[in-house]
Design a protein around this motif. Structure first.
Motif, PDB file in Angstrom:
ATOM      1  N   GLU A   1       0.673  -1.075  -0.004  1.00  0.00           N
ATOM      2  CA  GLU A   1      -0.159  -0.056  -0.069  1.00  0.00           C
ATOM      3  C   GLU A   1       1.064   1.452   0.250  1.00  0.00           C
ATOM      4  OE1 GLU A   1      -3.335   2.731   0.365  1.00  0.00           O
ATOM      5  OE2 GLU A   1      -2.783   0.927  -0.616  1.00  0.00           O
ATOM      6  N   CYS A   2       1.847   1.353   0.740  1.00  0.00           N
ATOM      7  CA  CYS A   2       2.705   2.231   0.816  1.00  0.00           C
ATOM      8  C   CYS A   2       3.456   2.626  -0.563  1.00  0.00           C
ATOM      9  CB  CYS A   2       3.731   2.161   1.957  1.00  0.00           C
ATOM     10  SG  CYS A   2       4.747   3.814   2.372  1.00  0.00           S
ATOM     11  N   ASP A   3       3.982   1.398  -1.123  1.00  0.00           N
ATOM     12  CA  ASP A   3       4.611   1.743  -2.418  1.00  0.00           C
ATOM     13  C   ASP A   3       3.666   2.126  -3.533  1.00  0.00           C
ATOM     14  OD1 ASP A   3       6.914   0.649  -1.448  1.00  0.00           O
ATOM     15  OD2 ASP A   3       6.775  -1.113  -2.532  1.00  0.00           O
ATOM     16  N   ARG A   4       2.284   1.783  -3.463  1.00  0.00           N
ATOM     17  CA  ARG A   4       1.245   2.115  -4.329  1.00  0.00           C
ATOM     18  C   ARG A   4       1.125   3.738  -4.146  1.00  0.00           C
ATOM     19  NH1 ARG A   4      -4.189   3.502  -4.614  1.00  0.00           N
ATOM     20  NH2 ARG A   4      -4.310   3.535  -2.479  1.00  0.00           N
ATOM     21  N   VAL A   5       1.000   4.172  -2.728  1.00  0.00           N
ATOM     22  CA  VAL A   5       0.798   5.709  -2.690  1.00  0.00           C
ATOM     23  C   VAL A   5       1.994   6.440  -3.071  1.00  0.00           C
ATOM     24  CG1 VAL A   5       0.664   7.440  -0.713  1.00  0.00           C
ATOM     25  CG2 VAL A   5      -0.868   5.257  -0.530  1.00  0.00           C
TER      26      VAL A   5
ATOM     27  N   ILE B   1       1.894   6.790  -7.079  1.00  0.00           N
ATOM     28  CA  ILE B   1       0.968   7.805  -7.132  1.00  0.00           C
ATOM     29  C   ILE B   1       1.536   9.276  -6.960  1.00  0.00           C
ATOM     30  CG2 ILE B   1      -1.478   8.862  -6.949  1.00  0.00           C
ATOM     31  CD1 ILE B   1      -2.061   5.784  -6.256  1.00  0.00           C
ATOM     32  N   MET B   2       2.027   9.450  -5.850  1.00  0.00           N
ATOM     33  CA  MET B   2       2.863  10.746  -5.485  1.00  0.00           C
ATOM     34  C   MET B   2       3.877  11.168  -6.364  1.00  0.00           C
ATOM     35  SD  MET B   2       4.364  11.997  -1.899  1.00  0.00           S
ATOM     36  CE  MET B   2       5.625  11.011  -1.769  1.00  0.00           C
ATOM     37  N   GLU B   3       4.656  10.251  -6.658  1.00  0.00           N
ATOM     38  CA  GLU B   3       5.826  10.247  -7.705  1.00  0.00           C
ATOM     39  C   GLU B   3       5.130  11.005  -9.175  1.00  0.00           C
ATOM     40  OE1 GLU B   3       9.879   8.141  -9.027  1.00  0.00           O
ATOM     41  OE2 GLU B   3       7.863   6.846  -8.852  1.00  0.00           O
ATOM     42  N   ASN B   4       4.074  10.196  -9.521  1.00  0.00           N
ATOM     43  CA  ASN B   4       3.545  10.724 -10.932  1.00  0.00           C
ATOM     44  C   ASN B   4       3.025  12.062 -10.663  1.00  0.00           C
ATOM     45  OD1 ASN B   4       3.968   8.273 -12.237  1.00  0.00           O
ATOM     46  ND2 ASN B   4       2.207   7.303 -11.640  1.00  0.00           N
ATOM     47  N   ASP B   5       2.205  12.285  -9.485  1.00  0.00           N
ATOM     48  CA  ASP B   5       2.114  13.800  -9.320  1.00  0.00           C
ATOM     49  C   ASP B   5       2.986  14.916  -9.098  1.00  0.00           C
ATOM     50  OD1 ASP B   5      -0.558  12.829  -9.491  1.00  0.00           O
ATOM     51  OD2 ASP B   5      -1.096  12.677  -7.209  1.00  0.00           O
ATOM     52  N   TYR B   6       4.192  14.579  -8.638  1.00  0.00           N
ATOM     53  CA  TYR B   6       5.370  15.369  -8.566  1.00  0.00           C
ATOM     54  C   TYR B   6       5.496  16.063  -9.953  1.00  0.00           C
ATOM     55  CZ  TYR B   6       7.267  14.304  -3.903  1.00  0.00           C
ATOM     56  OH  TYR B   6       7.403  14.357  -2.761  1.00  0.00           O
ATOM     57  N   SER B   7       5.631  15.146 -10.972  1.00  0.00           N
ATOM     58  CA  SER B   7       5.972  15.750 -12.410  1.00  0.00           C
ATOM     59  C   SER B   7       4.839  16.674 -12.909  1.00  0.00           C
ATOM     60  CB  SER B   7       6.146  14.551 -13.181  1.00  0.00           C
ATOM     61  OG  SER B   7       5.083  13.644 -13.294  1.00  0.00           O
ATOM     62  N   LYS B   8       3.663  16.476 -12.286  1.00  0.00           N
ATOM     63  CA  LYS B   8       2.567  17.488 -12.779  1.00  0.00           C
ATOM     64  C   LYS B   8       2.451  18.800 -11.990  1.00  0.00           C
ATOM     65  CE  LYS B   8      -0.104  13.367 -13.831  1.00  0.00           C
ATOM     66  NZ  LYS B   8      -1.291  12.370 -13.275  1.00  0.00           N
ATOM     67  N   ALA B   9       3.296  18.762 -10.794  1.00  0.00           N
ATOM     68  CA  ALA B   9       2.970  19.966 -10.144  1.00  0.00           C
ATOM     69  C   ALA B   9       4.150  20.849 -10.599  1.00  0.00           C
ATOM     70  CB  ALA B   9       3.397  19.740  -8.354  1.00  0.00           C
TER      71      ALA B   9
ATOM     72  N   SER C   1      12.257   6.279  -0.721  1.00  0.00           N
ATOM     73  CA  SER C   1      13.363   6.220  -1.092  1.00  0.00           C
ATOM     74  C   SER C   1      13.479   5.460  -2.619  1.00  0.00           C
ATOM     75  CB  SER C   1      14.422   5.722  -0.042  1.00  0.00           C
ATOM     76  OG  SER C   1      15.746   5.598  -0.499  1.00  0.00           O
ATOM     77  N   ASN C   2      12.964   4.196  -2.355  1.00  0.00           N
ATOM     78  CA  ASN C   2      12.963   3.154  -3.645  1.00  0.00           C
ATOM     79  C   ASN C   2      12.084   3.739  -4.646  1.00  0.00           C
ATOM     80  OD1 ASN C   2      14.330   1.515  -2.051  1.00  0.00           O
ATOM     81  ND2 ASN C   2      12.612   0.065  -1.667  1.00  0.00           N
ATOM     82  N   HIS C   3      11.184   4.573  -4.640  1.00  0.00           N
ATOM     83  CA  HIS C   3      10.522   5.326  -5.593  1.00  0.00           C
ATOM     84  C   HIS C   3      10.570   6.775  -5.888  1.00  0.00           C
ATOM     85  CE1 HIS C   3       8.402   1.415  -6.017  1.00  0.00           C
ATOM     86  NE2 HIS C   3       8.155   1.508  -4.902  1.00  0.00           N
ATOM     87  N   SER C   4      11.964   7.208  -5.643  1.00  0.00           N
ATOM     88  CA  SER C   4      12.432   8.699  -5.742  1.00  0.00           C
ATOM     89  C   SER C   4      12.692   9.399  -7.051  1.00  0.00           C
ATOM     90  CB  SER C   4      13.137   8.990  -4.527  1.00  0.00           C
ATOM     91  OG  SER C   4      14.429   8.349  -4.635  1.00  0.00           O
ATOM     92  N   ASP C   5      12.368   8.571  -7.974  1.00  0.00           N
ATOM     93  CA  ASP C   5      12.788   9.195  -9.224  1.00  0.00           C
ATOM     94  C   ASP C   5      12.394  10.474  -9.699  1.00  0.00           C
ATOM     95  OD1 ASP C   5      14.425   6.643  -9.797  1.00  0.00           O
ATOM     96  OD2 ASP C   5      12.800   5.979 -11.137  1.00  0.00           O
ATOM     97  N   ALA C   6      11.095  10.725  -9.530  1.00  0.00           N
ATOM     98  CA  ALA C   6      10.427  11.959  -9.646  1.00  0.00           C
ATOM     99  C   ALA C   6      10.957  13.154  -8.504  1.00  0.00           C
ATOM    100  CB  ALA C   6       9.060  11.904  -9.681  1.00  0.00           C
TER     101      ALA C   6
END
Length: 187
Positions: free
Chosen positions: A63-67, A70-78, A118-123
């Motif tokens: 669940e945390c990875d999923r959230v 989604i947050m990572e994708n939203d960074y790029s739009k902000a 940390s693992n999903h911090s590309d954005a």
């Protein structure tokens, strides 16, 4: 560890299990939730649970990875102009997903949130490089990234412990006071 195949059926089952965890968290703490609780709430057998997850904490990781994805994708739009914008965006974002934070803090496993970010911090890395500009080595960017992640994770952890009384804007004001204090000490 969770292990979900790229198969629509297993992904649908994992989604049922994820939603069941969220429902279970409304009546029990993460450390009280069992495989039987989640399986029953999801309407699946224990063996079906074990095809995708080893233990209940793995569902929280999922669940945390999923959230975070989604947050990572939203960074790029902000339209983030500086590090303060990034922090403010992140605090507002987690306000809407606080059940994950509640569960992690209440079972003393904020490391799950920290590792997922940390693992999903590309954005996040991309945003940081755009915000702070060039001239930094990869190693320096890694320190900056982990410093930002650690600061945000710890701020959110304390917010959960204080029962989420502050709004994201109030948390951001606390962050601003903290950074002002750091600057004053440095100067």
């Amino acid at each position: 560890m969770y292990h979900i195949a790229n198969d629509k059926r297993q992904q649908a089952t994992a989604e049922k299990i994820r939603q069941a965890l969220i429902r279970c968290l409304s009546v029990k703490t993460m450390s009280e939730i069992t495989v039987s609780d989640i399986s029953s709430a999801a309407g699946v057998s224990r063996s079906t649970f074990y095809r995708s997850f080893d233990i209940p904490l793995d569902v929280l990781r999922y669940e945390c990875d999923r959230v975070v994805v989604i947050m990572e994708n939203d960074y790029s739009k902000a339209n983030l102009k500086n590090l303060d914008d990034l922090v403010h965006f992140t605090l507002r974002y987690w306000r809407n997903h606080s059940e994950v934070l509640d569960a992690a803090v209440n079972c003393d496993r904020m490391d799950i949130v920290h590792k997922s970010i940390s693992n999903h911090s590309d954005a996040l890395i991309s945003s940081l490089q755009g915000i702070i500009g060039g001239g930094f080595t990869d190693q320096e960017i890694d320190y900056i990234r982990m410093g930002a992640i650690g600061m945000i994770s710890n701020l959110l952890s304390v917010w959960i412990k204080h029962e989420k009384k502050e709004s994201p804007d109030q948390l951001f004001e606390l962050y601003m006071k903290f950074t002002k204090l750091i600057r004053a000490i440095r100067d």
